[in-house]
Design a protein around this motif. Structure first.
Motif, mmCIF file in Angstrom:
data_model
loop_
_atom_site.group_PDB
_atom_site.id
_atom_site.type_symbol
_atom_site.label_atom_id
_atom_site.label_comp_id
_atom_site.label_asym_id
_atom_site.label_seq_id
_atom_site.Cartn_x
_atom_site.Cartn_y
_atom_site.Cartn_z
ATOM 1 N N SER A 1 0.713 -1.133 -0.042
ATOM 2 C CA SER A 1 -0.134 0.102 0.222
ATOM 3 C C SER A 1 0.874 1.277 0.068
ATOM 4 C CB SER A 1 -0.979 0.179 1.287
ATOM 5 O OG SER A 1 -0.440 0.183 2.503
ATOM 6 N N GLU A 2 2.294 0.950 0.373
ATOM 7 C CA GLU A 2 2.852 2.386 0.247
ATOM 8 C C GLU A 2 3.836 2.660 -0.896
ATOM 9 O OE1 GLU A 2 5.413 1.534 4.030
ATOM 10 O OE2 GLU A 2 4.146 2.530 5.230
ATOM 11 N N CYS A 3 3.759 1.785 -1.830
ATOM 12 C CA CYS A 3 4.487 1.894 -3.120
ATOM 13 C C CYS A 3 3.808 2.834 -4.062
ATOM 14 C CB CYS A 3 4.389 0.262 -3.766
ATOM 15 S SG CYS A 3 5.669 -0.465 -2.956
ATOM 16 N N PRO A 4 2.336 2.944 -4.182
ATOM 17 C CA PRO A 4 1.917 3.862 -4.956
ATOM 18 C C PRO A 4 2.261 5.539 -4.503
ATOM 19 C CG PRO A 4 0.032 2.164 -4.688
ATOM 20 C CD PRO A 4 1.508 2.040 -3.841
ATOM 21 N N PRO A 5 1.814 5.684 -3.046
ATOM 22 C CA PRO A 5 2.323 7.065 -2.692
ATOM 23 C C PRO A 5 3.803 7.437 -2.681
ATOM 24 C CG PRO A 5 1.616 5.895 -0.851
ATOM 25 C CD PRO A 5 1.396 4.881 -2.039
ATOM 26 N N THR A 6 4.351 6.419 -2.619
ATOM 27 C CA THR A 6 6.099 6.773 -2.538
ATOM 28 C C THR A 6 6.609 6.714 -3.944
ATOM 29 O OG1 THR A 6 6.179 5.559 -0.359
ATOM 30 C CG2 THR A 6 8.348 5.731 -1.548
ATOM 31 N N PHE A 7 6.075 5.961 -4.828
ATOM 32 C CA PHE A 7 6.763 5.761 -5.997
ATOM 33 C C PHE A 7 5.862 6.174 -7.330
ATOM 34 C CE2 PHE A 7 8.765 2.562 -3.075
ATOM 35 C CZ PHE A 7 10.218 3.191 -3.057
ATOM 36 N N GLY A 8 4.933 6.562 -6.785
ATOM 37 C CA GLY A 8 3.692 6.858 -7.966
ATOM 38 C C GLY A 8 3.474 5.857 -9.105
ATOM 39 N N VAL A 9 3.269 4.516 -8.523
ATOM 40 C CA VAL A 9 2.934 3.522 -9.331
ATOM 41 C C VAL A 9 1.318 3.335 -9.323
ATOM 42 C CG1 VAL A 9 5.206 2.427 -9.603
ATOM 43 C CG2 VAL A 9 3.637 1.687 -7.508
ATOM 44 N N SER A 10 0.855 2.492 -9.933
ATOM 45 C CA SER A 10 -0.498 2.239 -10.091
ATOM 46 C C SER A 10 -0.597 1.396 -8.687
ATOM 47 C CB SER A 10 -1.139 1.713 -11.196
ATOM 48 O OG SER A 10 -0.617 0.414 -11.503
ATOM 49 N N GLU A 11 -1.863 1.091 -8.020
ATOM 50 C CA GLU A 11 -2.197 0.337 -7.082
ATOM 51 C C GLU A 11 -2.116 -1.350 -7.430
ATOM 52 O OE1 GLU A 11 -5.968 1.425 -5.333
ATOM 53 O OE2 GLU A 11 -5.094 3.465 -4.691
ATOM 54 N N ASP A 12 -2.014 -1.513 -8.691
ATOM 55 C CA ASP A 12 -2.086 -2.889 -9.103
ATOM 56 C C ASP A 12 -0.645 -3.340 -9.480
ATOM 57 O OD1 ASP A 12 -1.785 -1.649 -11.611
ATOM 58 O OD2 ASP A 12 -3.488 -2.502 -12.465
ATOM 59 N N LYS B 1 15.184 9.027 -8.813
ATOM 60 C CA LYS B 1 16.224 9.908 -9.350
ATOM 61 C C LYS B 1 17.190 10.578 -8.367
ATOM 62 C CE LYS B 1 16.858 13.605 -12.960
ATOM 63 N NZ LYS B 1 17.801 12.934 -13.706
ATOM 64 N N GLY B 2 18.249 10.233 -8.679
ATOM 65 C CA GLY B 2 19.287 10.578 -7.631
ATOM 66 C C GLY B 2 19.105 9.743 -6.382
ATOM 67 N N ASN B 3 18.452 10.423 -5.368
ATOM 68 C CA ASN B 3 18.042 9.776 -4.241
ATOM 69 C C ASN B 3 16.672 10.511 -3.696
ATOM 70 O OD1 ASN B 3 18.455 12.398 -3.133
ATOM 71 N ND2 ASN B 3 20.377 11.688 -1.854
ATOM 72 N N LYS B 4 16.079 10.862 -4.946
ATOM 73 C CA LYS B 4 14.678 11.695 -4.667
ATOM 74 C C LYS B 4 13.552 10.745 -5.344
ATOM 75 C CE LYS B 4 16.733 15.697 -3.567
ATOM 76 N NZ LYS B 4 18.005 15.435 -3.875
ATOM 77 N N MET B 5 12.542 10.791 -4.442
ATOM 78 C CA MET B 5 11.017 10.318 -4.861
ATOM 79 C C MET B 5 10.385 11.223 -5.813
ATOM 80 S SD MET B 5 9.881 8.683 -1.101
ATOM 81 C CE MET B 5 9.984 10.294 -0.260
ATOM 82 N N VAL B 6 10.749 11.288 -6.947
ATOM 83 C CA VAL B 6 10.369 12.195 -7.956
ATOM 84 C C VAL B 6 9.064 11.958 -8.514
ATOM 85 C CG1 VAL B 6 12.570 12.965 -8.772
ATOM 86 C CG2 VAL B 6 11.741 11.236 -9.952
ATOM 87 N N ASP B 7 8.584 10.620 -8.005
ATOM 88 C CA ASP B 7 7.086 10.276 -8.739
ATOM 89 C C ASP B 7 6.153 10.255 -7.359
ATOM 90 O OD1 ASP B 7 7.745 9.858 -11.594
ATOM 91 O OD2 ASP B 7 8.705 7.980 -10.999
ATOM 92 N N MET B 8 6.426 10.506 -6.359
ATOM 93 C CA MET B 8 5.678 10.491 -5.222
ATOM 94 C C MET B 8 4.378 11.303 -5.449
ATOM 95 S SD MET B 8 7.324 13.147 -2.431
ATOM 96 C CE MET B 8 7.472 14.947 -2.790
ATOM 97 N N GLN B 9 3.148 10.650 -4.700
ATOM 98 C CA GLN B 9 1.904 11.552 -5.011
ATOM 99 C C GLN B 9 1.962 12.791 -4.157
ATOM 100 O OE1 GLN B 9 -0.833 8.504 -4.368
ATOM 101 N NE2 GLN B 9 -0.567 7.353 -5.990
ATOM 102 N N LEU B 10 1.510 13.761 -4.698
ATOM 103 C CA LEU B 10 1.546 14.891 -3.980
ATOM 104 C C LEU B 10 0.129 15.016 -3.203
ATOM 105 C CD1 LEU B 10 2.929 17.415 -6.702
ATOM 106 C CD2 LEU B 10 4.207 16.325 -4.842
ATOM 107 N N SER B 11 0.156 14.262 -2.092
ATOM 108 C CA SER B 11 -1.190 13.991 -1.511
ATOM 109 C C SER B 11 -1.569 14.727 -0.203
ATOM 110 C CB SER B 11 -1.669 12.564 -1.078
ATOM 111 O OG SER B 11 -0.365 12.224 -0.303
#
Length: 272
Positions: free
Chosen positions: A80-91, A218-228
């Motif tokens: 459940s933490e992968c989508p907000p952290t890495f911006g991936v889909s829930e599936d 990217k680098g060491n940054k979560m550039v795809d995180m959800q801005l929630s």
């Protein structure tokens, strides 16, 4: 002859009820400090599983976790933490627990003892040989998990496990076993303690390493995180400021326009 279960062996401590709060806390902490060393011994096994996960994901596959009780909750948490952290889909990363979502908060009687239910739950997601399944069970004996991975392997699905006993029935059923033996629990048999900590560390490693290798950092940054929420928006602004060497107002304006740190960086650099 059945192997002796390390997770069920007697605690190294006794008369816990006679200890002061400070004694209890110091002794629990002393035991917890042994966990990373146990994980370290399994790094090469974890690496093999990560490589398989990345390979399957690159071909469009998904990562599944299956478990019961504490192990199941930890798998669902990591997924459940992968989508907000890495911006991936829930599936993309899916966690299943014996007894369903109700079991996340309440114990579901006998849910983990059903040898057939694990596969039934997986089959609802049309799991296939493109995917990877990781069974999580501290004891390595949970029927719900063993039944699920056994059927999955028969179907050509890559299977791994995270367990805290050596030579368990679960490890025998998978291709990529991870056996983190942390020794007796502080409270005898309470695998929510050291075993749970070990499983959480390994799950962090699997998902984080896989997502980094899939280009979600990217680098060491979560550039795809959800801005929630405001905290994450502020973090995104700070990333943009640092990467592009611009002031806060400009970084905020760009983030509001593109709604993604990655998109801001890509757009800005394409114009340079």
């Amino acid at each position: 002859m059945e192997n002796k279960s390390t997770t069920e062996s007697a605690s190294n401590y006794d008369h816990l009820e006679k200890m002061s709060s400070l004694e209890l806390l110091n002794n629990i902490n002393k035991e917890d400090q042994t966990v990373p060393f146990a994980v370290d011994k399994e790094i090469h096994s974890i690496k093999k599983l990560v490589d398989v996960v990345v390979s399957r994901m690159q071909e469009g596959g998904r990562l599944f976790y299956i478990g019961a009780g504490t192990s199941g909750r930890l798998g669902v948490l990591d997924a459940s933490e992968c989508p907000p952290t890495f911006g991936v889909s829930e599936d993309w990363v899916i966690g299943l627990i014996a007894g369903g979502d109700n079991a996340l908060r309440h114990a579901v009687e006998n849910a983990e003892d059903d040898l057939e239910q694990g596969w039934k739950d997986l089959d609802k997601f049309h799991i296939s040989d493109k995917d990877v399944l990781v069974g999580i069970a501290a004891s390595g004996t949970t029927p719900y998990v063993i039944g699920g991975v056994k059927k999955a392997r028969e179907m050509g699905i890559a299977t791994g496990c995270i367990t805290c006993n050596k030579n368990s029935p679960l490890a025998a059923e998978v291709e990529y076993p991870i056996e983190v033996v942390v020794g007796p629990e502080f409270v005898t048999g309470s695998t929510r303690m050291k075993s749970g900590t070990a499983q959480k560390l390994v799950l962090n490693m699997i998902s984080t390493a896989s997502m980094i290798r899939m280009g979600r950092v990217k680098g060491n940054k979560m550039v795809d995180m959800q801005l929630s929420n405001k905290k994450l928006v502020h973090r995104g602004i700070k990333m943009i400021m640092e990467e592009l060497d611009i002031n806060e107002d400009e970084a905020r304006r760009l983030l509001e326009e593109y709604r993604s740190v990655r998109k801001v960086l890509k757009f800005s650099r394409s114009r340079e």
